[in-house]
Scaffold this motif. Structure first.
Motif: not given
Length: 343
Positions: A196-203, A214-216, A222-223, A245-247
């Protein structure tokens, strides 16, 4: 864990900066955004420091998106304002100096393109028919776009698998962004994350064995790594980092990831972590703003963006953080590096 401030990066063991001979032996070229003029243009720079301006579009900002798999062109996102509306357009920019090829008419959303491994098609975000869905298109003018998703809440950030068979992406259809994978024809979707939070940037890892995202979910960005079937979920940095964390960037051999930890007072630090596990290692000392790591094609060096010496420039270093060397020196920010081998 990692290295203490002042004991890594600029003060790491090993001679530095990189010698001219070492720089000339590093393969590939780096595309980046430069704001040395009134607008954002795409430039190329060799590790030896030789620069070439790639795009010149008066009244537009150009952003490097992704090199073509054959190394002959670069996908560029051209952005401009028309009558108060923000418009974007994907263009294929030949590296030989030829005219750019517009893939579609300008629209509000045309971003995050991801190539198939054979370079015959790509997937991108589009709002041509909806808020934001994924379309598959060929890299030529006037191509017909094939919708892959139709979700009113939106689908984002597509990533084609290294074998070209699947596409990972983000969808908000369940109320918050989650990671999904589907076949490259848009069928057989499966949900990879459920929190129930954001999961993004699949690579995808270059070998296709892992997905990073990345998820909060822990109250900070955090990755994480997860297998494409949704198993083996774990945080990349373990207990090493405390802040956002990022990038994240995958090494070419899929054995390591580099990423950024945001620090107080607008500073940031680069880390590298082994995919097989173990404590991450800090590559820079956290005394300045260091961002956007990208690996050399042979995995022996990294380029990154650093705000040091009064400007934002590209810097090079060895993969262990030693030999940090300023690469671009023009006045005005240089950022968003993409490292590849031109043909």
């Amino acid at each position: 864990m990692g290295c203490r401030a002042g004991t890594c990066g600029r003060a790491a063991s090993g001679p530095g900066p990189l010698s001219e001979g070492e720089r000339r032996a590093i393969p590939g070229v780096i595309a980046f955004i430069s704001e040395r003029a009134d607008q954002k243009d795409v430039w190329l720079v060799k590790p030896s420091g030789e620069e070439t301006q790639l795009t010149k579009s008066p009244g537009e900002d150009d952003f490097p998106a992704a090199p073509s798999p054959d190394g002959k062109a670069l996908l560029v996102i051209a952005a401009r304002m028309v009558n108060g509306f923000h418009l974007e357009q994907l263009r294929l920019q030949p590296l030989d100096g030829g005219a750019p090829v517009a893939l579609h008419a300008p629209r509000a959303r045309a971003r995050n393109p991801s190539w198939s491994p054979d370079g015959r098609w790509l997937v991108a975000e589009s709002d041509a028919r909806s808020f934001s869905d994924l379309v598959r298109l060929e890299p030529k003018a006037g191509t017909e776009e094939r919708p892959l998703t139709q979700v009113k809440e939106g689908c984002f950030e597509p990533a084609v698998s290294p074998d070209g068979r699947e596409v990972a992406f983000v969808s908000s259809r369940e109320g918050d962004p989650e990671i999904y994978v589907m076949k490259a024809d848009g069928t057989d979707e499966r949900r990879i994350t459920a929190f129930h939070q954001e999961d993004r940037e699949p690579r995808w890892s270059p070998d296709g064995q892992w997905l990073s995202f990345i998820s909060n979910r822990e109250g900070r960005e955090r990755y994480y790594l997860v297998r494409p079937d949704g198993t083996s979920l774990r945080a990349v940095s373990g207990e090493a980092t405390k802040l956002d964390e990022r990038e994240l960037a995958w090494s070419p051999d899929s054995k390591k990831v580099a990423f950024v930890e945001r620090l107080p007072e607008a500073k940031s630090r680069l880390w590298v972590a082994a995919v097989e596990g173990g404590a991450p290692v800090a590559l820079t000392d956290g005394l300045s703003r260091d961002d956007a790591p990208a690996w050399s094609p042979d995995g022996k060096h990294l380029v990154f963006v650093a705000e040091r010496q009064g400007d934002v420039d590209l810097w090079l270093m060895r993969a262990d953080g030693s030999g940090q060397t300023r690469l671009t020196t023009a006045k005005g920010p240089d950022w968003l590096p993409r490292w590849f081998v031109p043909r």
